[in-house]
Design an enzyme around this catalytic site. Structure first.
Site, PDB file in Angstrom:
ATOM      1  N   LYS A  82     -19.423  70.782  26.012  1.00 54.66           N
ATOM      2  CA  LYS A  82     -20.167  70.780  27.280  1.00 54.66           C
ATOM      3  C   LYS A  82     -19.512  71.800  28.214  1.00 54.66           C
ATOM      4  CE  LYS A  82     -21.590  67.529  30.940  1.00 54.66           C
ATOM      5  NZ  LYS A  82     -21.426  66.147  31.456  1.00 54.66           N
ATOM      6  N   SER A 112     -25.774  63.757  32.093  1.00 54.42           N
ATOM      7  CA  SER A 112     -25.728  65.186  32.340  1.00 54.42           C
ATOM      8  C   SER A 112     -25.373  66.017  31.103  1.00 54.42           C
ATOM      9  CB  SER A 112     -24.694  65.461  33.430  1.00 54.42           C
ATOM     10  OG  SER A 112     -23.401  65.089  32.976  1.00 54.42           O
ATOM     11  N   SER A 119     -23.160  59.784  31.446  1.00 54.82           N
ATOM     12  CA  SER A 119     -23.574  61.122  31.036  1.00 54.82           C
ATOM     13  C   SER A 119     -23.340  61.461  29.571  1.00 54.82           C
ATOM     14  CB  SER A 119     -22.888  62.184  31.903  1.00 54.82           C
ATOM     15  OG  SER A 119     -23.518  62.254  33.154  1.00 54.82           O
TER      16      SER A 119
END
Ligand SMILES: [Mg+2]
Ligand SMILES: [Zn+2]
Lengths: 97, 493, 477
Positions: free
Chosen positions: B81, B156, B180
């Site tokens: 990420k 997210s 997330s």
């Protein structure tokens, strides 16, 4: 009821140069969100201690006897939008109002 | 069913490398081909580091050929990420303000994986500074759910979840501040694991809300989750909040089964506001686990209903402080032609941050400001205590707790974009674990009537990852889910 | 003019002389090129985290204990949020309502009176970087840009805050001298105001004498020596008194000490705008020292200046003034005690050599470790080998040059001739002519007579001494 917040004051503290449109939108949205967030006041009693960290620990340190290599000056300044004489350059500083 | 290397779990690739049935280079090429084939539509990656990945794959292959005894994660193609710092590779947090930022150091999780021979494929898209539940808040455009491209992947860590679901990476790291990792894993039909707060170092995780941020994993199997977390977990001297635990293998006893295990069903989480398809899938999961020998009873977390409110005070408050450093002075975006420093800071931040980030900075700044601290932050921290006590009481009766990961399956892109409050409700079942810091995992438990994945969430007590993983594994093995996103079926056809 | 009483509180920032910074492993040093002692942590790079320096925490605890304060069983770091480009994270990791140390006191002597000044708190925080305001006039308001150097950013900084119990500029000065001596004795900081390792702000207000409630408080910044603190406080008290006498209201504000002009000038009043939004630092677990740890630190404290002064007065019979001067820097007091030991002479007389000759004329760095040299000189004087006047010269020269005292004595011909009187009597007897001329008022002849003495002694006599004795014997012209 939506909470009234002083958007201008908060934006100044947060250093956000909001547009007029943003100001209006945030005023409305933040009011609604804060109204919902205010639910926290319904439950928390006097005698409940606050929690800052979910898994408690205490006394975590590094030793002072093991200095590490700092970045060379060029690397420290590598990301700087502007630099001069080995220093980060910024426009003039006026004391905060 | 035809399968490519990129669609296999990590532990299967690890076996094949050692048996000489596949090379790391082949696995990496397989991922890169898949990225080539589908990422134009999924848009999971912000940056693909193909050259570095190929070079590294060759180096690891040589070591396999030389019969070196390599760690379990060696040669497994990985995505990170874009809130996790990677030395020399831009790390943007999905934000304009860090568009040009190239970290001079590696985050600890990637440093440990790299040390163990993992191969980095690239950096994945996410909501800006990890703030969001749909990945629509990225400055670089949304990610599309591989199961239905008009749906969100969740957020997210939407890019990491979608990449693993679509076979673009074998596994990926994400971060979980309010759900997330678990929520996008549920929406994309992969395993999403958030260990105990502090088990994995946060060093190099670009902070959103420091007391909640947790590194988590996206994998195709529970076993893989155990493997990665075992590799990256354990005390880090660069993170004072990392727990003084030795790195140990969390997968030990994975297949010991769940017979006799006591699991509490959080009944409140199967009521109003939960989609029928989600509810049905969870109830079937309960039946399945009961058949495997689990004893169920209803459990209650009486203060969980206040968790969302507490979260939307604590997270923005910490965020308002953590994001103050983006000021146009040392790195990142800088507004042009500012007359003085205040103008420089204010315009840089207005230009560099997106809507949701500004909203939360404003919210947090307000909540901490003079005269409001006690009413908001102080109270929210007390609610946090109450949520922790709820969990402690529940874990006196139960080994684990169970509920849905998310009240809905993947919703349409744009559906909730204008209503922050509705969006925040996506995390209602994941937030309590962040407030309390306990480990939780989302395991795929079937598809709803629209053919979209549903995630089963299991929650465990602090540092009892082993029990959590054992239950998740038993469930996963018994369910034997074989459905794959249409996009993958098309790619392997 | 009405009677006013001044109320003064001092807030000192002490930079600790640890090996590394407060929250990262960069070295804690002074000087050199800008931005050469920084890393991702102290530059506030995204994703980095602070890890506290154990030594810095212990030193802070020691300061609290040395001030006879309490080390809190639980203390917390807080974030103090405000934007300033010298602060890489735009928040400072500091302490707020749970500091490491609370309470305690410092005994301060001024105007021959000793007063006990209460301490408010001792807390630990990180230092900021250094800003250069680039302009020709040097005035912030006229600068057109600024440059930032983060070498200093993240150094451990201890804030020592007194209660507002000081009453005069002299007391403020004495407080600072005493605090500096204490910190020096603890060995926790270089405490050099010129290098910024000791910085001080003063809070000053005045009120009609006898009144309980406090007047309007003014904070003064930018004083870089103990003397300038004293001057600034004096100026500010006078300014406030005069304003009150004229019936002008005072505003709560921050004022800047202008060393050259000797005045304080108003910065903008800041009370409204600053809202630091303190909250507990989520990246740092609380400090919870147990009794055992605190006891160990307490036991490790060296003798502190006040105790040392007491001992010097009681056991070596120094005057309180001598003891105060000697303990202002522990290095001098150490050397003094070594010299007493080595010379076997009386404390009070050795102290005179220190306070009147050595300390005013020789830097401590040169003198430290040379107790034997000092003792040698003292012995030469007490044995009558050299005069005490010569002793002063020899002491300064031997310490400054690093040579042995007897070499200096020989080279300068300072050795006293024990039978100088006899030689002089002989010269007077043998030179009646010149003696008569001198007595007749011819001063110049004295040189001739001294020459004769030198000749008689083979150059061993001290010419000044010879001249003095000759005059004595020949009586006033
Ligand atoms: Mg301070
Ligand atoms: Zn550093």
């Amino acid at each position: 009821m939506p909470v009234e917040i002083n958007v201008d004051h908060v934006a100044r503290l947060a250093r956000l140069a909001l547009t007029d449109e943003e100001r209006e939108r945030f005023r409305a949205q933040l009011g609604v969100i804060l109204d919902a967030a205010e639910r926290v006041r319904e439950v928390a009693a006097e005698d409940v201690p606050p929690t800052a960290q979910p898994v408690p620990q205490t006394n975590v340190f590094r030793g002072d006897d093991d200095p590490w290599e700092s970045l060379p000056q060029e690397e420290a300044l590598a990301g700087a939008p502007e630099a001069e004489d080995g220093r980060f350059k910024v426009p003039r500083i006026i004391e905060a109002e | 069913m035809s399968t490519e290397l990129c669609d296999l779990p990590g532990h299967e690739l690890a076996r094949m490398y050692r048996a000489g049935e596949a090379s790391v280079t082949e696995a990496v090429e397989s991922c890169l081909r898949r990225i080539e084939a589908v990422d134009g539509r999924v848009e999971a990656f912000l940056r693909v580091t193909a050259d570095e990945a190929r070079e590294r794959a060759r180096a690891i292959d040589e070591r396999f050929v030389a019969r070196e005894d390599l760690p379990a994660v060696a040669g497994i193609p990985l995505a990170l990420k874009d809130v996790l710092c990677s030395r020399g590779i831009a790390t943007t947090c999905g934000s304009r303000i860090l568009e040009t930022y190239v970290p001079p150091y590696d985050c600890t999780p990637w440093a440990r994986l790299g040390q163990a021979g993992s191969v980095l494929l690239g950096k994945t898209n996410c909501d800006e500074f990890a703030m969001g539940s749909s990945n629509e808040n990225s400055a670089f455009g949304p990610v599309h759910n591989p199961w239905k491209l008009d749906r969100v992947p969740g957020g997210s860590s939407g890019g990491s979840a979608a990449a693993v679901a679509a076979g673009e990476a074998v596994w990926a790291l994400g971060t979980d501040t309010g759900g997330s990792v678990r929520q996008p894993a549920a929406l994309c039909g992969v395993v999403g694991f958030k260990p105990t707060y502090g088990l994995i170092s946060r060093y190099g995780l670009i902070a959103f809300a420091s007391s909640l941020d947790t590194v988590g994993t996206f994998t195709r199997t529970v076993r893989d989750a155990a493997t990665i977390v075992s590799t990256i977990g354990g005390k880090d001297r660069l993170d004072a909040t990392s727990l003084p635990t030795e790195s140990r293998y969390l997968g030990a006893g994975l297949d010991d089964g769940v017979s006799g295990m006591r699991i509490g069903v959080i009944r409140d989480w199967l009521g109003e506001g939960v989609e029928p398809g989600v509810k049905a899938a969870i109830e079937q999961a309960i039946e399945r686990l009961a058949r495997l020998g689990v004893t169920f009873e209803d459990a209650a977390l009486p203060h969980a209903e206040y968790a969302l409110s507490a979260y939307y005070i604590i997270a923005p408050a910490e965020c308002s402080s953590n994001l103050a450093r983006y000021d146009g002075v040392r790195y990142g975006h800088r507004a042009r032609h500012a007359a003085d420093v205040i103008e420089l800071n204010s315009r840089t931040r207005d230009e560099g941050f997106g809507d949701e980030v500004k909203r939360r900075i404003m919210l947090g700044t307000y909540a901490l400001s003079a005269g409001y601290y006690e009413a908001y932050y102080g109270q929210a921290q007390k609610v946090r205590t109450l949520v922790i006590r709820d969990f402690e009481a529940a874990f006196e009766r139960f080994d684990l707790l169970l509920g849905p990961t998310s009240p809905t399956s993947a919703f349409r892109i744009g559906e909730k974009a204008e209503d922050p409050l509705a969006m925040y409700l996506s995390d209602i079942f994941t937030i309590p674990s962040n407030l309390a810091g306990n480990p939780s995992i989302s395991v795929p438990c079937g598809l709803d009537e629209d053919g979209l994945p549903v995630g089963l969430q299991l929650l465990g007590p602090h540092l009892d990852e082993s029990t959590l993983l054992r239950a998740a594994y038993a469930f996963e093995q018994d369910l034997g889910l074989s459905a794959r996103p249409p996009l993958v079926e098309e790619a392997v056809a | 003019m009405s009677e006013y009483e001044a109320v003064i509180g001092l807030e000192c920032h002490v930079e600790l002389s640890t090996a590394t910074k407060m929250f990262c492993g960069c070295r804690n040093e002074f000087g050199g090129e800008p931005n050469i002692r920084t890393c991702p942590v102290c530059l506030g790079h995204p994703g980095t985290l602070p890890v506290p320096n154990r030594e810095a925490v212990e030193r802070t605890m020691k300061i609290a204990l040395a001030l006879d304060g309490k080390v809190a069983p639980r203390s917390l770091f807080h974030r103090k949020n405000y934007f300033y480009p010298d602060m890489p994270k735009n928040y400072q990791i500091s302490q707020y309502d749970l500091p490491i140390g609370t309470g305690g006191h410092l005994d301060v002597e001024a105007d021959g009176q000793s007063r006990r000044i209460g301490m408010n708190r001792v807390h630990l925080e990180e230092d900021t970087g250094k800003t250069i305001h680039a302009s020709t006039t040097g005035r912030i308001a006229e600068a057109d840009y600024a440059l930032e150097d983060y070498n200093r950013a993240g150094l451990p900084l201890v804030e020592v805050v007194s209660e507002p119990e000081l009453r005069s500029p002299e007391e403020a000065r004495a407080y600072l001298q005493e605090l500096r001596a204490l910190l020096e004795a603890l060995g926790v900081s270089d405490v050099r105001m010129e290098e910024g390792s000791l910085r001080c702000d003063a809070n000053v207000s005045v009120r009609p004498a006898g009144r309980e409630e406090l007047g309007t408080k003014v904070e003064i910044k930018n004083m870089n020596s103990i003397r300038s603190v004293e001057r600034a406080v004096r100026f500010e008290i006078d300014r406030q008194r005069e304003a009150l006498d004229r019936g002008e209201p005072l505003v709560q504000e921050t004022r800047h000490w202008d060393e050259d002009r000797g005045v304080t000038t108003s910065l903008r009043s800041k009370e409204e705008a600053f809202d630091y939004r303190y909250f507990p630092e989520p990246d740092l677990p609380p400090l919870e020292p147990d009794e055992e740890w605190i006891a160990k630190l307490r036991a490790s404290l060296p003798e502190l200046p006040a105790a040392r002064r007491r001992r010097l007065v009681e056991s070596l019979e120094l005057s309180p003034e001598q003891a105060r001067i000697l303990t202002s820097e522990p290095g001098w007091a150490d050397l003094f005690e070594e010299a007493v030991e080595a010379s076997g002479q009386l404390g009070r007389s050795v102290a005179n050599w220190f306070t009147q000759t050595l300390m005013p004329q020789v830097p401590l760095e040169r003198a430290a470790g040379r107790a034997d040299t000092v003792a040698d000189v003292l012995r030469l004087v007490s044995d009558g080998e050299i005069s005490s006047t010569a002793g002063k010269e020899v002491l300064v020269e031997a310490i400054a040059s690093g040579r042995s005292p007897s070499d200096v004595v020989d080279e300068r011909g300072l050795r006293q001739i024990s039978d100088l009187g006899d030689v002089i009597d002989r010269v007077i007897a043998q030179n009646p002519g010149p003696v008569g001329q001198f007595r007749g008022g011819k001063e110049g002849v004295l040189g001739f007579l001294v020459g004769q003495v030198m000749k008689e002694t083979g150059g061993a006599a001290n010419p000044q001494e010879a001249q003095r004795v000759l005059r004595e014997r020949l009586g006033p012209g």
